[in-house]
Design a protein around this motif. Structure first.
Motif, PDB file in Angstrom:
ATOM      1  N   SER A 148     -10.639  74.102 -23.782  1.00 44.05           N
ATOM      2  CA  SER A 148     -11.134  75.476 -23.694  1.00 44.05           C
ATOM      3  C   SER A 148     -10.380  76.295 -22.652  1.00 44.05           C
ATOM      4  N   LEU A 149      -9.723  75.623 -21.732  1.00 45.42           N
ATOM      5  CA  LEU A 149      -8.972  76.298 -20.681  1.00 45.42           C
ATOM      6  C   LEU A 149      -7.536  75.808 -20.672  1.00 45.42           C
ATOM      7  N   LYS A 150      -6.627  76.698 -20.313  1.00 42.56           N
ATOM      8  CA  LYS A 150      -5.226  76.294 -20.186  1.00 42.56           C
ATOM      9  C   LYS A 150      -5.130  75.182 -19.145  1.00 42.56           C
ATOM     10  N   GLY A 151      -4.427  74.132 -19.495  1.00 49.50           N
ATOM     11  CA  GLY A 151      -4.270  73.003 -18.586  1.00 49.50           C
ATOM     12  C   GLY A 151      -5.339  71.935 -18.726  1.00 49.50           C
ATOM     13  N   SER A 152      -6.390  72.205 -19.497  1.00 46.64           N
ATOM     14  CA  SER A 152      -7.409  71.170 -19.700  1.00 46.64           C
ATOM     15  C   SER A 152      -7.041  70.366 -20.948  1.00 46.64           C
ATOM     16  N   TYR A 153      -7.723  69.262 -21.143  1.00 48.44           N
ATOM     17  CA  TYR A 153      -7.413  68.360 -22.250  1.00 48.44           C
ATOM     18  C   TYR A 153      -8.347  68.572 -23.435  1.00 48.44           C
TER      19      TYR A 153
END
Length: 178
Positions: A50-55
């Motif tokens: 859901s967020l940039k950089g999350s998996y």
């Protein structure tokens, strides 16, 4: 963020071999696909980042080894756009399906279960075709079992999809299977 931070089910509840499975696959999934395999306390679910950089999370049920392999197989079948949707955007009706709903369920389960079969063999475990409808209308699953077997053999002869093949190779190395 490391995969250790994402595990939502205490390790003491994991089935034997799950820790080895995650150690084998999560570094590859994280570095190549921004994805992690997560032991979840509930039913399986695919959760896109859901967020940039999350998996992205491939959540498998209750720390069960076979659930992890099955959910990985679904991930291998899902295309790039589907991997951006919750649960790949697929319809799912839980256990208790009517005969017609079961037929639809079985149509989308052939390829994932055939891939799961390959993964299970790579881990030196026993695979069982699953109709996953214990409380639903009784149906004859022999046609479904035959379809899964035929698809598994097709993959044996023609090769697995690329991501599935990479996973199988990693599993064979980790679980020392031929």
């Amino acid at each position: 963020m490391s995969s250790v931070e994402l595990h939502t089910l205490p390790t003491e509840k994991w089935e034997s071999g799950v820790e080895q499975l995650l150690a084998c696959l999560n570094p590859w999934l994280e570095s190549n696909w921004q994805t992690t395999l997560v032991a979840a306390p509930e039913e399986p679910f695919y959760k896109p980042a859901s967020l940039k950089g999350s998996y992205h999370q491939i959540q498998f049920a209750h720390g069960y080894f076979s659930s992890a392999l099955h959910e990985l197989a679904h991930w291998c079948v899902a295309g790039e756009n589907r991997r951006l949707l919750p649960d790949y955007g697929y319809w799912y009706e839980p256990d208790g399906r009517t005969a017609e709903q079961q037929k639809l369920f079985e149509q989308v389960e052939v390829k994932p279960q055939a891939i799961e079969w390959h993964f299970t063999q790579a881990c030196q475990r026993t695979f069982n075709v699953s109709a996953d409808n214990l409380t639903g209308e009784a149906t004859d699953i022999s046609r479904f079992q035959k379809s899964v077997t035929m698809q598994m053999r097709y993959y044996e002869q023609h090769g697995l999809p690329k991501r599935a093949s990479s996973i199988k190779q990693r599993l064979q190395a980790a679980f020392q299977s031929p």
